[in-house]
Design a protein around this motif. Structure first.
Motif, PDB file in Angstrom:
ATOM      1  N   SER A  55       0.829  -1.208   0.000  1.00 44.97           N
ATOM      2  CA  SER A  55       0.000   0.000   0.000  1.00 44.97           C
ATOM      3  C   SER A  55       0.862   1.257   0.000  1.00 44.97           C
ATOM      4  CB  SER A  55      -0.925  -0.012   1.217  1.00 44.97           C
ATOM      5  OG  SER A  55      -1.694   1.167   1.283  1.00 44.97           O
ATOM      6  N   GLY A  56       1.919   1.255   0.820  1.00 43.49           N
ATOM      7  CA  GLY A  56       2.793   2.422   0.852  1.00 43.49           C
ATOM      8  C   GLY A  56       3.549   2.622  -0.442  1.00 43.49           C
ATOM      9  N   THR A  57       4.054   1.532  -1.025  1.00 41.53           N
ATOM     10  CA  THR A  57       4.772   1.647  -2.296  1.00 41.53           C
ATOM     11  C   THR A  57       3.852   2.128  -3.411  1.00 41.53           C
ATOM     12  OG1 THR A  57       6.196  -0.172  -1.578  1.00 41.53           O
ATOM     13  CG2 THR A  57       6.243   0.404  -3.907  1.00 41.53           C
ATOM     14  N   ARG A  58       2.613   1.668  -3.401  1.00 41.71           N
ATOM     15  CA  ARG A  58       1.650   2.119  -4.416  1.00 41.71           C
ATOM     16  C   ARG A  58       1.422   3.621  -4.316  1.00 41.71           C
ATOM     17  NH1 ARG A  58      -4.318   0.556  -3.200  1.00 41.71           N
ATOM     18  NH2 ARG A  58      -3.737   2.089  -1.597  1.00 41.71           N
ATOM     19  N   ASP A  59       1.254   4.131  -3.089  1.00 33.82           N
ATOM     20  CA  ASP A  59       1.054   5.573  -2.927  1.00 33.82           C
ATOM     21  C   ASP A  59       2.287   6.363  -3.348  1.00 33.82           C
ATOM     22  OD1 ASP A  59      -1.475   5.090  -2.027  1.00 33.82           O
ATOM     23  OD2 ASP A  59      -0.964   5.248   0.109  1.00 33.82           O
ATOM     24  N   LEU A  60       3.473   5.819  -3.078  1.00 34.00           N
ATOM     25  CA  LEU A  60       4.694   6.509  -3.497  1.00 34.00           C
ATOM     26  C   LEU A  60       4.794   6.580  -5.012  1.00 34.00           C
ATOM     27  CD1 LEU A  60       7.360   5.112  -0.987  1.00 34.00           C
ATOM     28  CD2 LEU A  60       6.468   7.433  -1.111  1.00 34.00           C
ATOM     29  N   LEU A  61       4.476   5.492  -5.679  1.00 32.77           N
ATOM     30  CA  LEU A  61       4.525   5.501  -7.143  1.00 32.77           C
ATOM     31  C   LEU A  61       3.474   6.442  -7.723  1.00 32.77           C
ATOM     32  CD1 LEU A  61       5.082   1.692  -7.857  1.00 32.77           C
ATOM     33  CD2 LEU A  61       6.766   3.537  -7.937  1.00 32.77           C
ATOM     34  N   PHE A  67       4.525   9.516 -10.202  1.00 32.53           N
ATOM     35  CA  PHE A  67       4.179   9.463 -11.620  1.00 32.53           C
ATOM     36  C   PHE A  67       2.716   9.805 -11.894  1.00 32.53           C
ATOM     37  CE2 PHE A  67       7.469   6.248 -10.795  1.00 32.53           C
ATOM     38  CZ  PHE A  67       8.497   6.780 -11.560  1.00 32.53           C
ATOM     39  N   GLY A  68       1.946  10.088 -10.847  1.00 33.12           N
ATOM     40  CA  GLY A  68       0.540  10.367 -11.061  1.00 33.12           C
ATOM     41  C   GLY A  68       0.298  11.796 -11.495  1.00 33.12           C
ATOM     42  N   SER A  69      -0.923  12.050 -11.900  1.00 31.53           N
ATOM     43  CA  SER A  69      -1.331  13.384 -12.322  1.00 31.53           C
ATOM     44  C   SER A  69      -1.853  14.157 -11.127  1.00 31.53           C
ATOM     45  CB  SER A  69      -2.420  13.283 -13.396  1.00 31.53           C
ATOM     46  OG  SER A  69      -2.959  14.549 -13.679  1.00 31.53           O
ATOM     47  N   LEU A  70      -1.493  15.414 -11.045  1.00 32.21           N
ATOM     48  CA  LEU A  70      -1.924  16.242  -9.925  1.00 32.21           C
ATOM     49  C   LEU A  70      -3.437  16.404  -9.907  1.00 32.21           C
ATOM     50  CD1 LEU A  70      -1.161  18.077  -7.561  1.00 32.21           C
ATOM     51  CD2 LEU A  70      -0.933  19.953  -9.180  1.00 32.21           C
ATOM     52  N   ARG A  71      -4.039  16.553 -11.068  1.00 37.71           N
ATOM     53  CA  ARG A  71      -5.479  16.749 -11.130  1.00 37.71           C
ATOM     54  C   ARG A  71      -6.216  15.484 -10.717  1.00 37.71           C
ATOM     55  NH1 ARG A  71      -7.596  19.138 -16.643  1.00 37.71           N
ATOM     56  NH2 ARG A  71      -6.168  20.750 -15.856  1.00 37.71           N
ATOM     57  N   ALA A  72      -5.650  14.314 -11.059  1.00 39.41           N
ATOM     58  CA  ALA A  72      -6.331  13.063 -10.746  1.00 39.41           C
ATOM     59  C   ALA A  72      -6.075  12.616  -9.316  1.00 39.41           C
ATOM     60  CB  ALA A  72      -5.891  11.970 -11.714  1.00 39.41           C
ATOM     61  N   GLN A  73      -4.905  12.905  -8.788  1.00 44.08           N
ATOM     62  CA  GLN A  73      -4.533  12.365  -7.489  1.00 44.08           C
ATOM     63  C   GLN A  73      -4.721  13.349  -6.336  1.00 44.08           C
ATOM     64  OE1 GLN A  73      -3.919   9.297  -7.292  1.00 44.08           O
ATOM     65  NE2 GLN A  73      -3.720   8.883  -9.480  1.00 44.08           N
ATOM     66  N   GLY A  74      -4.992  14.578  -6.609  1.00 47.79           N
ATOM     67  CA  GLY A  74      -5.122  15.539  -5.521  1.00 47.79           C
ATOM     68  C   GLY A  74      -3.769  16.019  -5.067  1.00 47.79           C
ATOM     69  N   SER A  75      -3.604  16.139  -3.779  1.00 45.91           N
ATOM     70  CA  SER A  75      -2.345  16.628  -3.221  1.00 45.91           C
ATOM     71  C   SER A  75      -1.308  15.516  -3.247  1.00 45.91           C
ATOM     72  CB  SER A  75      -2.563  17.112  -1.786  1.00 45.91           C
ATOM     73  OG  SER A  75      -1.353  17.534  -1.230  1.00 45.91           O
ATOM     74  N   LEU A  76      -0.294  15.676  -4.081  1.00 43.47           N
ATOM     75  CA  LEU A  76       0.745  14.657  -4.177  1.00 43.47           C
ATOM     76  C   LEU A  76       1.613  14.619  -2.926  1.00 43.47           C
ATOM     77  CD1 LEU A  76       1.910  15.032  -7.880  1.00 43.47           C
ATOM     78  CD2 LEU A  76       0.200  13.518  -6.915  1.00 43.47           C
ATOM     79  N   ARG A  77       1.736  15.747  -2.275  1.00 49.12           N
ATOM     80  CA  ARG A  77       2.546  15.769  -1.060  1.00 49.12           C
ATOM     81  C   ARG A  77       1.928  14.897   0.025  1.00 49.12           C
ATOM     82  NH1 ARG A  77       6.220  19.056   0.748  1.00 49.12           N
ATOM     83  NH2 ARG A  77       5.805  20.546  -0.904  1.00 49.12           N
ATOM     84  N   SER A 130       3.564  11.483   1.590  1.00 48.87           N
ATOM     85  CA  SER A 130       3.808  11.343   3.027  1.00 48.87           C
ATOM     86  C   SER A 130       3.082  10.127   3.591  1.00 48.87           C
ATOM     87  CB  SER A 130       3.360  12.613   3.753  1.00 48.87           C
ATOM     88  OG  SER A 130       4.073  13.744   3.277  1.00 48.87           O
ATOM     89  N   ARG A 131       1.853   9.905   3.137  1.00 49.80           N
ATOM     90  CA  ARG A 131       1.117   8.739   3.618  1.00 49.80           C
ATOM     91  C   ARG A 131       1.764   7.443   3.147  1.00 49.80           C
ATOM     92  NH1 ARG A 131      -4.958   7.953   1.679  1.00 49.80           N
ATOM     93  NH2 ARG A 131      -3.824   7.140  -0.133  1.00 49.80           N
ATOM     94  N   GLY A 132       2.256   7.427   1.912  1.00 48.47           N
ATOM     95  CA  GLY A 132       2.931   6.230   1.420  1.00 48.47           C
ATOM     96  C   GLY A 132       4.186   5.913   2.209  1.00 48.47           C
ATOM     97  N   LEU A 133       4.985   6.941   2.506  1.00 51.58           N
ATOM     98  CA  LEU A 133       6.185   6.717   3.310  1.00 51.58           C
ATOM     99  C   LEU A 133       5.833   6.216   4.703  1.00 51.58           C
ATOM    100  CD1 LEU A 133       8.318   9.852   2.329  1.00 51.58           C
ATOM    101  CD2 LEU A 133       8.776   7.472   1.727  1.00 51.58           C
ATOM    102  N   TRP A 134       4.771   6.777   5.281  1.00 46.77           N
ATOM    103  CA  TRP A 134       4.407   6.367   6.636  1.00 46.77           C
ATOM    104  C   TRP A 134       3.885   4.932   6.664  1.00 46.77           C
ATOM    105  CZ3 TRP A 134       5.622   8.625  11.062  1.00 46.77           C
ATOM    106  CH2 TRP A 134       5.033   8.147  12.224  1.00 46.77           C
TER     107      TRP A 134
END
Length: 683
Positions: free
Chosen positions: A467-473, A477-487, A491-495
């Motif tokens: 789950s964390g690796t998926r959020d990091l990827l 590589f995701g789109s800002l408009r599709a994914q919302g806040s990339l930051r 951070s959630r993926g790392l945690w």
């Protein structure tokens, strides 16, 4: 003189100049102490000892006992000669030993026949001299053979690591600048200086290898020495060019690239002196054996320095005088930094360093480590006894509940459920192997290996990591408009990856070491929310503090610089049979759980920074922080290569340093892979 009569000053001088009945002190070799003490106490000589018994301690024994003890020592040395020398039959000492054995056999036959003539005494003295000569010859031959080092290869390796360290130190100003970019002059590899230095190093290599020296670099394929020569020549040219750049007046007084001015506070002095002092003290065998005491002292000093900074912030200085760096102005802050009237924030900030100090003192009683106090019973022994299994069960349950409370706060809902089930599986695994008890189980339940329970936990560990690796990827590589806040996604993926590591460590650590894990998580939470963010420490300072806390946690687990403290049983957790790769990975993670978790938390903490160079600063400082003690220790053990404890104390420490450096290199690679790419902050 009569009893009780005192000497005059003149008589004392005469007695010192010519002491009647006194002999000058005997000078002995250290290697001779082991066989002398062993034979004197009636014990066998250590198998790997290269010393010989001191003949002075055998003078009062009968001749037959003297010959028997000398034969034991000579037999042990002859076996060692056979193990270390293929042509042992041509060895002078081994041949002398064979002659002495034959003479000894003839002498024993005369003794059994009842011969008491003077010939028997003279023959016995002759056998005694033969044994002594054989002992001297074999001991000297073994000392020369076993104490011979491949100094050419050692010097080449030292020069390479020293040049790499010099390169890191020369790139320090640019690496910690705002851009965090180092201009390495690689074009000098095509210069005349590179070819001349490589030619000179190649000539030295040919001269050494064509002489009587036959070391490692002279016996391997020519490609390896050629690569080493090329790398050394390139490093020489690069370091020379960068040194000339630093010495130029125009660049030496240039304006720093960072937006904030460089400052040197009391905390910086503590961190710098502690790091350098620890590295310089690695040449002492007593320090290496009791290194945990130094880290306890450094951690206590760090807590006091942090408490001083907190008091200065809240009671003496105004918010405008804090000298905040713009690169760290966006780190997570529990409250408004201008509002000093918030009592909760102030109370937590003031209580965090003393609370950490108290916890550090309590954890020292959990595991006795080192050499001097390792034999004393500690709290861990008390908890692991069968009489106190109920106390250990309650403590484990409370620690696992606290771990869930501290880790789940930044995870998604699915990850929270996975973490809770995984921690329940950890307790069930401990109950299955007999460490703790379950309320519904009988008191004398048969213990198992807990393979099913451990694999149950591994399923949730893999889920958290996935789950964390998926959020990091998606953040990379995701789109800002599709994914919302990339930051926030990053951070959630790392945690969540960090949560997976915490769950794995909770499974691998011994049950009585769960308080060490709780202390690490609680200290990370309090320090990050109440101290580091409030005082606006930069990435370099936070990195050094994380490294110190991680190293202290390494010793709080009960580890030391002795190989005997490594828990190899964790290599079989969840496995039916021995598998080399998983066993090595699990053992390394369990042993270095403290440095790994603190290094992972550092990345999670810096992920909240809007400064794009914060992670770069942390990775550089972490690499430099591990490189300095490793290089210094390599130089020191090269100088002390004939030390008595070179193999028992310094060699295991070198192995620990090498593994720690390898783990740090892996963390630096992870930092580089997860570094914020340009455009990520524009949300």
């Amino acid at each position: 003189m009569e009893k009780g009569e005192r000497y005059t000053s003149k008589e004392m001088v005469e007695l010192q100049e010519n002491p009647e009945g006194m002999q000058p002190p005997l000078v002995v070799e250290q290697v001779d102490l082991a066989p002398s003490l062993a034979l004197g106490l009636g014990l066998p000589v250590p198998r790997s000892s290269v010393g010989r018994v001191l003949p002075q301690i055998l003078e009062e024994l009968p001749l037959r006992d003297q010959l028997r003890l000398l034969h034991q020592n000579a037999l042990q040395l002859s076996r060692l000669v056979q193990d270390t020398n293929q042509d042992y039959e041509k060895d002078v000492g081994w041949e002398q030993f064979r002659v002495a054995v034959r003479s000894h056999s003839s002498w024993l036959k005369l003794v059994q026949e009842g011969n008491t003539s003077e010939v028997l005494l003279n023959m016995g003295q002759k056998v005694l001299k033969q044994y002594l000569q054989a002992l001297v010859s074999m001991s000297e031959a073994l000392s020369r053979q076993l104490g011979r080092y491949d100094m050419y290869s050692v010097v080449v390796g030292l020069l390479l690591v020293l040049q790499l360290l010099v390169l890191l130190l020369l790139s320090l100003p640019e690496s910690l600048s705002g851009a965090a970019l180092v201009d390495v002059p690689l074009q000098c590899v095509l210069s005349l200086g590179f070819f001349l230095s490589s030619l000179l190093l190649g000539a030295v290599h040919v001269c050494v290898c064509t002489s009587s020296h036959m070391g490692f670099l002279c016996s391997v394929h020519w490609s390896l020495p050629l690569s080493a020569i090329g790398l050394m020549g390139a490093l020489c040219c690069v370091n020379a060019v960068m040194t000339l750049r630093r010495l130029r007046p125009a660049e030496r007084h240039a304006k720093p690239l960072s937006s904030g001015a460089w400052s040197f506070s009391e905390l910086d002095l503590v961190l710098l002196c502690g790091t350098l002092g620890h590295a310089l003290l690695l040449g002492s065998s007593s320090f290496v054996e009791e290194e945990h005491q130094i880290w306890y002292f450094l951690l206590n000093t760090l807590c006091l320095a942090l408490f001083q900074d907190v008091c200065r912030r809240y009671f003496r200085e105004r918010p405008e005088s804090l000298g905040l760096a713009s690169c760290n102005a966006d780190l997570p802050n529990p409250g408004d930094p201008r509002d000093f009237g918030v009592s909760a924030e102030r109370g937590l900030a003031l209580a965090t360093p003393p609370f950490t100090l108290i916890c550090c003192r309590l954890l020292r009683a959990l595991n006795q480590t080192g050499i001097q106090w390792a034999h004393l019973p500690d709290l861990g022994h008390w908890l692991n006894s069968s009489e106190h299994q109920g106390v250990l069960s309650l403590l484990s349950a409370l620690c696992l509940a606290l771990i869930f409370f501290l880790v789940q706060r930044k995870c998604s809902v699915v990850s929270k459920v996975a973490l809770a089930l995984g921690l329940m599986g950890v307790y069930c695994y401990r109950a299955a192997i007999g460490n703790v008890s379950l309320p519904w189980h009988r008191a004398h339940r048969h213990a198992s290996k807990g393979t099913v329970e451990a694999r149950f936990v591994y399923v949730f560990v893999l889920g958290l990591l996935f789950s964390g690796t998926r959020d990091l990827l998606r953040s990379q590589f995701g789109s800002l408009r599709a994914q919302g806040s990339l930051r926030a996604l990053r951070s959630r993926g790392l945690w969540e990856v960090y949560a997976g590591l915490v769950l794995t460590v909770a499974l691998l650590l011994r049950a009585h070491n769960l308080p060490v894990l709780c202390w690490s998580l609680l200290t990370q939470t309090l320090m990050s929310q109440c101290v580091w963010s409030a005082l606006k420490y930069d990435a370099a300072q936070v990195t050094i503090m994380h490294a110190w806390f991680g190293q202290a946690a390494f010793y709080y687990q009960g580890n030391s610089n002795n190989i005997g403290t490594v828990d190899i049983s964790v290599g079989f957790v969840g496995l039916d049979r021995y598998m080399e790769a998983p066993a090595v990975l699990l053992t390394a993670l369990s042993t270095y759980a403290g440095p790994v978790l603190w290094g992972a938390h550092l990345l999670c903490y810096l992920s909240y920074s809007r400064c794009p160079s914060a992670v770069s600063h942390a990775s550089f400082c972490l690499g430099l922080l591990r490189s300095i003690p490793c290089v210094v220790f390599m130089v020191l053990i090269t100088v002390l290569r004939y030390h008595l404890f070179i193999w028992s104390v310094f060699s295991p420490k070198l192995l620990y340093e090498a593994i720690h450096l390898l783990i740090t290199a892996g963390l630096v690679l992870v930092y580089s892979a997860t570094e914020t790419r340009p455009g990520l902050d524009e949300d």
